[in-house]
Design a protein around this motif. Structure first.
Motif, PDB file in Angstrom:
ATOM      1  N   LEU A 185     149.018 -16.248 -77.221  1.00 55.95           N
ATOM      2  CA  LEU A 185     150.021 -15.237 -76.900  1.00 55.95           C
ATOM      3  C   LEU A 185     149.542 -13.883 -77.409  1.00 55.95           C
ATOM      4  O   LEU A 185     149.646 -12.876 -76.704  1.00 55.95           O
ATOM      5  N   LYS A 186     148.979 -13.895 -78.600  1.00 56.28           N
ATOM      6  CA  LYS A 186     148.436 -12.658 -79.156  1.00 56.28           C
ATOM      7  C   LYS A 186     147.305 -12.145 -78.276  1.00 56.28           C
ATOM      8  O   LYS A 186     147.211 -10.951 -77.981  1.00 56.28           O
ATOM      9  N   ASN A 187     146.424 -13.068 -77.844  1.00 51.89           N
ATOM     10  CA  ASN A 187     145.302 -12.655 -76.991  1.00 51.89           C
ATOM     11  C   ASN A 187     145.789 -12.154 -75.636  1.00 51.89           C
ATOM     12  O   ASN A 187     145.241 -11.201 -75.074  1.00 51.89           O
ATOM     13  N   ALA A 188     146.826 -12.815 -75.109  1.00 53.06           N
ATOM     14  CA  ALA A 188     147.366 -12.416 -73.809  1.00 53.06           C
ATOM     15  C   ALA A 188     147.949 -11.011 -73.880  1.00 53.06           C
ATOM     16  O   ALA A 188     147.745 -10.196 -72.965  1.00 53.06           O
ATOM     17  N   ILE A 189     148.662 -10.723 -74.951  1.00 57.16           N
ATOM     18  CA  ILE A 189     149.226  -9.372 -75.113  1.00 57.16           C
ATOM     19  C   ILE A 189     148.105  -8.355 -75.284  1.00 57.16           C
ATOM     20  O   ILE A 189     148.179  -7.232 -74.781  1.00 57.16           O
ATOM     21  N   GLY A 190     147.046  -8.768 -75.983  1.00 55.48           N
ATOM     22  CA  GLY A 190     145.900  -7.878 -76.141  1.00 55.48           C
ATOM     23  C   GLY A 190     145.253  -7.530 -74.815  1.00 55.48           C
ATOM     24  O   GLY A 190     144.769  -6.417 -74.615  1.00 55.48           O
ATOM     25  N   VAL A 191     145.268  -8.476 -73.875  1.00 51.24           N
ATOM     26  CA  VAL A 191     144.678  -8.250 -72.554  1.00 51.24           C
ATOM     27  C   VAL A 191     145.479  -7.211 -71.768  1.00 51.24           C
ATOM     28  O   VAL A 191     144.910  -6.370 -71.056  1.00 51.24           O
ATOM     29  N   VAL A 192     146.787  -7.273 -71.871  1.00 47.34           N
ATOM     30  CA  VAL A 192     147.625  -6.357 -71.079  1.00 47.34           C
ATOM     31  C   VAL A 192     147.963  -5.061 -71.830  1.00 47.34           C
ATOM     32  O   VAL A 192     148.523  -4.142 -71.228  1.00 47.34           O
ATOM     33  N   SER A 193     147.648  -4.990 -73.099  1.00 45.74           N
ATOM     34  CA  SER A 193     147.991  -3.786 -73.863  1.00 45.74           C
ATOM     35  C   SER A 193     147.199  -2.580 -73.378  1.00 45.74           C
ATOM     36  O   SER A 193     145.976  -2.632 -73.245  1.00 45.74           O
ATOM     37  N   ASN A 194     147.909  -1.521 -73.119  1.00 43.70           N
ATOM     38  CA  ASN A 194     147.272  -0.270 -72.701  1.00 43.70           C
ATOM     39  C   ASN A 194     147.515   0.826 -73.737  1.00 43.70           C
ATOM     40  O   ASN A 194     147.363   2.006 -73.452  1.00 43.70           O
ATOM     41  N   VAL A 195     147.923   0.411 -74.922  1.00 46.78           N
ATOM     42  CA  VAL A 195     148.183   1.358 -76.002  1.00 46.78           C
ATOM     43  C   VAL A 195     146.883   1.560 -76.769  1.00 46.78           C
ATOM     44  O   VAL A 195     146.296   0.604 -77.285  1.00 46.78           O
ATOM     45  N   SER A 196     146.420   2.793 -76.829  1.00 46.37           N
ATOM     46  CA  SER A 196     145.147   3.089 -77.500  1.00 46.37           C
ATOM     47  C   SER A 196     145.367   3.988 -78.704  1.00 46.37           C
ATOM     48  O   SER A 196     146.309   4.786 -78.752  1.00 46.37           O
ATOM     49  N   TRP A 197     144.468   3.845 -79.670  1.00 44.59           N
ATOM     50  CA  TRP A 197     144.511   4.667 -80.881  1.00 44.59           C
ATOM     51  C   TRP A 197     144.236   6.123 -80.519  1.00 44.59           C
ATOM     52  O   TRP A 197     143.357   6.406 -79.698  1.00 44.59           O
ATOM     53  N   PRO A 198     144.948   7.086 -81.088  1.00 48.94           N
ATOM     54  CA  PRO A 198     144.678   8.509 -80.802  1.00 48.94           C
ATOM     55  C   PRO A 198     143.227   8.850 -81.116  1.00 48.94           C
ATOM     56  O   PRO A 198     142.778   8.712 -82.254  1.00 48.94           O
ATOM     57  N   SER A 199     142.504   9.270 -80.093  1.00 48.39           N
ATOM     58  CA  SER A 199     141.055   9.446 -80.248  1.00 48.39           C
ATOM     59  C   SER A 199     140.645  10.779 -80.859  1.00 48.39           C
ATOM     60  O   SER A 199     139.524  10.927 -81.334  1.00 48.39           O
ATOM     61  N   SER A 200     141.514  11.754 -80.854  1.00 44.24           N
ATOM     62  CA  SER A 200     141.155  13.076 -81.370  1.00 44.24           C
ATOM     63  C   SER A 200     142.191  13.556 -82.376  1.00 44.24           C
ATOM     64  O   SER A 200     143.287  12.997 -82.493  1.00 44.24           O
ATOM     65  N   ALA A 201     141.811  14.618 -83.082  1.00 42.70           N
ATOM     66  CA  ALA A 201     142.731  15.198 -84.064  1.00 42.70           C
ATOM     67  C   ALA A 201     143.988  15.736 -83.376  1.00 42.70           C
ATOM     68  O   ALA A 201     145.106  15.618 -83.895  1.00 42.70           O
ATOM     69  N   LEU A 202     143.795  16.312 -82.177  1.00 46.08           N
ATOM     70  CA  LEU A 202     144.936  16.859 -81.443  1.00 46.08           C
ATOM     71  C   LEU A 202     145.900  15.753 -81.045  1.00 46.08           C
ATOM     72  O   LEU A 202     147.129  15.915 -81.124  1.00 46.08           O
ATOM     73  N   ALA A 203     145.354  14.614 -80.630  1.00 39.92           N
ATOM     74  CA  ALA A 203     146.209  13.484 -80.258  1.00 39.92           C
ATOM     75  C   ALA A 203     146.976  12.959 -81.467  1.00 39.92           C
ATOM     76  O   ALA A 203     148.150  12.589 -81.358  1.00 39.92           O
ATOM     77  N   LYS A 204     146.312  12.932 -82.608  1.00 39.71           N
ATOM     78  CA  LYS A 204     146.990  12.469 -83.831  1.00 39.71           C
ATOM     79  C   LYS A 204     148.111  13.431 -84.214  1.00 39.71           C
ATOM     80  O   LYS A 204     149.215  12.998 -84.579  1.00 39.71           O
ATOM     81  N   VAL A 205     147.839  14.733 -84.126  1.00 38.80           N
ATOM     82  CA  VAL A 205     148.865  15.730 -84.453  1.00 38.80           C
ATOM     83  C   VAL A 205     150.035  15.618 -83.487  1.00 38.80           C
ATOM     84  O   VAL A 205     151.208  15.671 -83.882  1.00 38.80           O
ATOM     85  N   GLY A 206     149.726  15.436 -82.199  1.00 34.96           N
ATOM     86  CA  GLY A 206     150.789  15.276 -81.211  1.00 34.96           C
ATOM     87  C   GLY A 206     151.657  14.067 -81.495  1.00 34.96           C
ATOM     88  O   GLY A 206     152.883  14.116 -81.352  1.00 34.96           O
ATOM     89  N   GLY A 207     151.014  12.963 -81.909  1.00 31.34           N
ATOM     90  CA  GLY A 207     151.767  11.762 -82.248  1.00 31.34           C
ATOM     91  C   GLY A 207     152.674  11.969 -83.443  1.00 31.34           C
ATOM     92  O   GLY A 207     153.838  11.535 -83.445  1.00 31.34           O
ATOM     93  N   VAL A 208     152.160  12.650 -84.454  1.00 29.12           N
ATOM     94  CA  VAL A 208     152.957  12.911 -85.660  1.00 29.12           C
ATOM     95  C   VAL A 208     154.131  13.831 -85.337  1.00 29.12           C
ATOM     96  O   VAL A 208     155.253  13.630 -85.829  1.00 29.12           O
ATOM     97  N   ILE A 209     153.892  14.831 -84.489  1.00 32.49           N
ATOM     98  CA  ILE A 209     154.977  15.739 -84.097  1.00 32.49           C
ATOM     99  C   ILE A 209     156.057  14.976 -83.342  1.00 32.49           C
ATOM    100  O   ILE A 209     157.261  15.181 -83.560  1.00 32.49           O
TER     101      ILE A 209
END
Length: 308
Positions: A185-209
């Protein structure tokens, strides 16, 4: 005439000098000194000493709003809405979205696939929609605006899933058998997950905001609920806005949990479900009753823990 005067003179000369009034000649009124006395009234109450603490307690309430009441009005103020529009919708977080489109869709070639085209289209839609909706939201606040916001939440929830991988996820899940169900089940969710780690500083700041604005709105909603009149629409709005804000916080924080796909997808999708449920209840009488009961219960517990 001389004779009459002489007779009178003789009578006066030889008569008595003191004359008494005969009885019954002059009527003298009788005065009684035994008149009815007025009834005695109640005695004045004895003076009591002034209790300063009681006088303090009886002072009329101040018309100046308290800290919590002011905080409860924060998320509804034009100043807050304008700040959110400029900082969150137009500046940092939207630049982060454009950066994500360039990095993860165009450079990786995802835009050439049907799923990639849908992903890019939905991201551009969310940028424009948020700007227009929050611009109108500065002056408008009604069910139609919530319905529009609900559509945007639905699109965001859809972005958390790779729909093209659903078949692969199903095979991963069913091939495990009962014994390996949990792991797959964990692997199956991993296959369909489209949530990615913020790749840049701007993306991280946007997430925190995004997390920060959601936290402010959630706290402001709860403060409004606890300072509004019990059973009022303001109390219901505040309570459910507080719950919905928690859902928004989960959605905004989902990318930071990308290392654990089940958690990240759960936050992105579950947070949207929480927001949707809270928004629906906010517009119902049942939601108003639930809010009144919940706030009353918390206040009761708080009084027992802090009885001062």
């Amino acid at each position: 005439m001389a004779f009459l005067i002489a007779v009178v003179g003789v009578g006066i000369s030889f008569g008595q000098g003191i004359v008494y009034a005969e009885a019954g000649g002059i009527s003298v009124p009788h005065v009684s000194d035994h008149f009815d006395k007025p009834k005695e009234g109640p005695k004045p109450a004895p003076q009591q000493s002034i209790n300063k603490s009681e006088v303090k307690a009886q002072k009329p309430p101040s018309s100046k709003p308290g800290v919590w009441e002011l905080y409860g009005k924060t998320a509804d103020s034009d100043t807050y809405k304008t700040t959110k529009l400029i900082l969150n919708d137009i500046m940092v977080s939207k630049y982060a979205t454009i950066e994500d489109i360039i990095e993860n869709d165009f450079r990786d070639g995802n835009v050439l696939t049907l799923g990639g085209k849908v992903s890019v289209s939905s991201k551009f839609y969310l940028i424009g929609s948020a700007i227009v909706r929050d611009s109108l939201g500065i002056r408008l606040d009604n069910g139609w605006m919530d319905a529009w916001d609900g559509l945007d939440h639905l699109v965001q929830m859809g972005q958390a899933i790779k729909w093209s991988n659903l078949g692969h996820a199903a095979r991963t899940l069913t091939n495990a058998g009962i014994g390996g169900y949990g792991g797959n089940l964990k692997n199956a969710i991993g296959v369909v997950s489209n949530v990615s780690w913020p790749s840049s500083a701007l993306a991280k700041v946007g997430g925190v905001i995004g997390i920060g604005f959601s936290a402010i709105e959630s706290g402001s909603g709860f403060a409004k609920a606890f300072t509004a009149q019990a059973g009022s629409q303001d109390q219901s709005d505040g309570f459910w806005n507080g719950i919905g804000g928690l859902g928004n916080m989960a959605m905004a924080a989902a990318p930071f949990a990308a290392a654990c796909p089940p958690l990240a997808v759960g936050m992105a999708v579950g947070g949207g479900i929480v927001w949707a449920g809270a928004t629906i209840f906010k517009h119902t009488d049942v939601g108003k009753k639930i809010a009144k009961s919940a706030v009353g219960a918390v206040k009761s517990v708080a009084k027992k823990l802090w009885p001062f």
